[in-house]
Design a protein around this motif. Sequence first.
Motif, PDB file in Angstrom:
ATOM      1  N   ILE A  12     -50.034 -26.070  23.496  1.00 51.97           N
ATOM      2  CA  ILE A  12     -49.393 -27.377  23.348  1.00 51.97           C
ATOM      3  C   ILE A  12     -50.129 -28.072  22.202  1.00 51.97           C
ATOM      4  CG2 ILE A  12     -48.856 -29.574  24.438  1.00 51.97           C
ATOM      5  CD1 ILE A  12     -47.332 -27.186  25.620  1.00 51.97           C
ATOM      6  N   ILE A  13     -49.436 -28.243  21.087  1.00 49.52           N
ATOM      7  CA  ILE A  13     -50.043 -28.830  19.887  1.00 49.52           C
ATOM      8  C   ILE A  13     -50.141 -30.342  20.018  1.00 49.52           C
ATOM      9  CG2 ILE A  13     -49.722 -29.196  17.400  1.00 49.52           C
ATOM     10  CD1 ILE A  13     -48.583 -26.333  17.291  1.00 49.52           C
ATOM     11  N   ASN A  14     -49.069 -30.956  20.516  1.00 49.77           N
ATOM     12  CA  ASN A  14     -49.074 -32.390  20.786  1.00 49.77           C
ATOM     13  C   ASN A  14     -48.013 -32.688  21.841  1.00 49.77           C
ATOM     14  OD1 ASN A  14     -46.564 -32.691  19.435  1.00 49.77           O
ATOM     15  ND2 ASN A  14     -47.582 -33.024  17.485  1.00 49.77           N
ATOM     16  N   ASP A  15     -47.670 -33.951  22.019  1.00 46.01           N
ATOM     17  CA  ASP A  15     -46.753 -34.338  23.099  1.00 46.01           C
ATOM     18  C   ASP A  15     -45.373 -33.710  23.008  1.00 46.01           C
ATOM     19  OD1 ASP A  15     -48.689 -35.889  24.267  1.00 46.01           O
ATOM     20  OD2 ASP A  15     -47.987 -37.759  23.367  1.00 46.01           O
ATOM     21  N   ASN A  16     -44.987 -33.217  21.821  1.00 42.27           N
ATOM     22  CA  ASN A  16     -43.638 -32.670  21.701  1.00 42.27           C
ATOM     23  C   ASN A  16     -43.536 -31.432  20.799  1.00 42.27           C
ATOM     24  OD1 ASN A  16     -44.055 -34.094  19.371  1.00 42.27           O
ATOM     25  ND2 ASN A  16     -42.443 -35.588  19.717  1.00 42.27           N
ATOM     26  N   ILE A  17     -44.646 -30.726  20.609  1.00 40.98           N
ATOM     27  CA  ILE A  17     -44.613 -29.462  19.858  1.00 40.98           C
ATOM     28  C   ILE A  17     -45.421 -28.401  20.606  1.00 40.98           C
ATOM     29  CG2 ILE A  17     -45.215 -28.246  17.723  1.00 40.98           C
ATOM     30  CD1 ILE A  17     -44.870 -30.845  16.200  1.00 40.98           C
ATOM     31  N   ALA A  18     -44.765 -27.247  20.818  1.00 46.73           N
ATOM     32  CA  ALA A  18     -45.425 -26.098  21.444  1.00 46.73           C
ATOM     33  C   ALA A  18     -45.483 -24.954  20.441  1.00 46.73           C
ATOM     34  CB  ALA A  18     -44.648 -25.648  22.678  1.00 46.73           C
ATOM     35  N   GLU A  19     -46.600 -24.252  20.438  1.00 48.88           N
ATOM     36  CA  GLU A  19     -46.760 -23.057  19.611  1.00 48.88           C
ATOM     37  C   GLU A  19     -46.690 -21.840  20.518  1.00 48.88           C
ATOM     38  OE1 GLU A  19     -49.837 -21.224  16.306  1.00 48.88           O
ATOM     39  OE2 GLU A  19     -50.633 -22.545  17.872  1.00 48.88           O
ATOM     40  N   VAL A  20     -45.804 -20.907  20.188  1.00 48.45           N
ATOM     41  CA  VAL A  20     -45.601 -19.709  20.984  1.00 48.45           C
ATOM     42  C   VAL A  20     -46.181 -18.509  20.246  1.00 48.45           C
ATOM     43  CG1 VAL A  20     -43.879 -18.215  22.068  1.00 48.45           C
ATOM     44  CG2 VAL A  20     -43.462 -20.679  21.883  1.00 48.45           C
ATOM     45  N   LEU A  21     -47.002 -17.738  20.938  1.00 45.27           N
ATOM     46  CA  LEU A  21     -47.573 -16.506  20.402  1.00 45.27           C
ATOM     47  C   LEU A  21     -47.290 -15.390  21.392  1.00 45.27           C
ATOM     48  CD1 LEU A  21     -49.968 -18.938  19.701  1.00 45.27           C
ATOM     49  CD2 LEU A  21     -50.375 -17.084  18.106  1.00 45.27           C
ATOM     50  N   VAL A  22     -46.480 -14.433  20.977  1.00 46.11           N
ATOM     51  CA  VAL A  22     -46.114 -13.301  21.818  1.00 46.11           C
ATOM     52  C   VAL A  22     -47.121 -12.185  21.576  1.00 46.11           C
ATOM     53  CG1 VAL A  22     -44.300 -11.614  22.321  1.00 46.11           C
ATOM     54  CG2 VAL A  22     -43.676 -13.980  21.742  1.00 46.11           C
ATOM     55  N   ASP A  23     -47.531 -11.521  22.652  1.00 38.74           N
ATOM     56  CA  ASP A  23     -48.517 -10.444  22.558  1.00 38.74           C
ATOM     57  C   ASP A  23     -47.984  -9.245  21.777  1.00 38.74           C
ATOM     58  OD1 ASP A  23     -50.432 -11.836  24.032  1.00 38.74           O
ATOM     59  OD2 ASP A  23     -49.810 -10.932  25.930  1.00 38.74           O
ATOM     60  N   GLU A  24     -48.900  -8.480  21.224  1.00 40.51           N
ATOM     61  CA  GLU A  24     -48.586  -7.265  20.469  1.00 40.51           C
ATOM     62  C   GLU A  24     -47.781  -6.284  21.321  1.00 40.51           C
ATOM     63  OE1 GLU A  24     -48.409  -4.774  17.292  1.00 40.51           O
ATOM     64  OE2 GLU A  24     -49.469  -6.682  17.210  1.00 40.51           O
ATOM     65  N   GLY A  25     -46.684  -5.767  20.747  1.00 39.30           N
ATOM     66  CA  GLY A  25     -45.905  -4.709  21.365  1.00 39.30           C
ATOM     67  C   GLY A  25     -44.940  -5.134  22.462  1.00 39.30           C
ATOM     68  N   VAL A  26     -44.868  -6.407  22.774  1.00 42.24           N
ATOM     69  CA  VAL A  26     -43.973  -6.881  23.835  1.00 42.24           C
ATOM     70  C   VAL A  26     -42.524  -6.769  23.384  1.00 42.24           C
ATOM     71  CG1 VAL A  26     -43.215  -8.995  25.030  1.00 42.24           C
ATOM     72  CG2 VAL A  26     -45.647  -8.433  24.890  1.00 42.24           C
ATOM     73  N   GLU A  27     -41.643  -6.424  24.317  1.00 42.58           N
ATOM     74  CA  GLU A  27     -40.208  -6.566  24.077  1.00 42.58           C
ATOM     75  C   GLU A  27     -39.749  -7.695  24.971  1.00 42.58           C
ATOM     76  OE1 GLU A  27     -35.873  -4.497  23.933  1.00 42.58           O
ATOM     77  OE2 GLU A  27     -37.638  -3.217  23.823  1.00 42.58           O
ATOM     78  N   MET A  28     -39.422  -8.826  24.350  1.00 38.18           N
ATOM     79  CA  MET A  28     -39.002 -10.014  25.094  1.00 38.18           C
ATOM     80  C   MET A  28     -37.693  -9.728  25.821  1.00 38.18           C
ATOM     81  SD  MET A  28     -41.024 -12.722  24.826  1.00 38.18           S
ATOM     82  CE  MET A  28     -39.951 -14.109  25.151  1.00 38.18           C
ATOM     83  N   SER A  29     -37.750  -9.827  27.140  1.00 36.49           N
ATOM     84  CA  SER A  29     -36.570  -9.619  27.976  1.00 36.49           C
ATOM     85  C   SER A  29     -35.965 -10.973  28.333  1.00 36.49           C
ATOM     86  CB  SER A  29     -36.978  -8.888  29.258  1.00 36.49           C
ATOM     87  OG  SER A  29     -37.827  -9.728  30.032  1.00 36.49           O
ATOM     88  N   LEU A  30     -34.808 -10.938  28.924  1.00 38.11           N
ATOM     89  CA  LEU A  30     -34.165 -12.167  29.365  1.00 38.11           C
ATOM     90  C   LEU A  30     -35.012 -12.865  30.426  1.00 38.11           C
ATOM     91  CD1 LEU A  30     -31.722 -13.879  28.807  1.00 38.11           C
ATOM     92  CD2 LEU A  30     -30.451 -12.561  30.502  1.00 38.11           C
ATOM     93  N   GLU A  31     -35.684 -12.101  31.283  1.00 44.10           N
ATOM     94  CA  GLU A  31     -36.555 -12.687  32.304  1.00 44.10           C
ATOM     95  C   GLU A  31     -37.735 -13.423  31.653  1.00 44.10           C
ATOM     96  OE1 GLU A  31     -34.067  -9.636  33.932  1.00 44.10           O
ATOM     97  OE2 GLU A  31     -35.571  -9.414  32.367  1.00 44.10           O
TER      98      GLU A  31
END
Length: 134
Positions: A12-31
């Motif tokens: 959480i960078i501030n009150d209205n900005i989030a930084e997302v970092l996905v781990d190496e090799g992940v395949e983002m699923s719908l879940e």
Amino acid sequence: MKYTLSFGYINIINDNIAEVLVDEGVEMSLEMCEEYDEFLHSHFHGPYAVLVNRIHNYKMSYETRLHIASHQDLVAIGVVSYNNHDSDEVAKLLQQRKIDNLNLKEFHGLDMGRGKAIAWLERELSTVNANTNS
């Protein structure tokens, strides 16, 4: 604040900005995407923006590409890319979601991209807030 989720973590960078970092090799699923949505919904009330920092290599399923960035309060998405593959993935997402007219801008990590992305997201949010208060 840093929060760990099943696919990576969110700062959480501030009150209205989030930084997302996905781990190496992940395949983002719908879940995983639903977990991400629930997290954002529980932490932000009103307009917010997301900074996607692609420091790791990962993939998104077709369904995830169609679902991601669909929250009504999401104002802007800044993506920090570090190589041509990342840029290709951003272009692919924009093409698939062309009809949605996502407010998404790419920044290059090797050119102070994270800082530039945060500044852009703050400007996008201030524009929305100014329009809301008028």
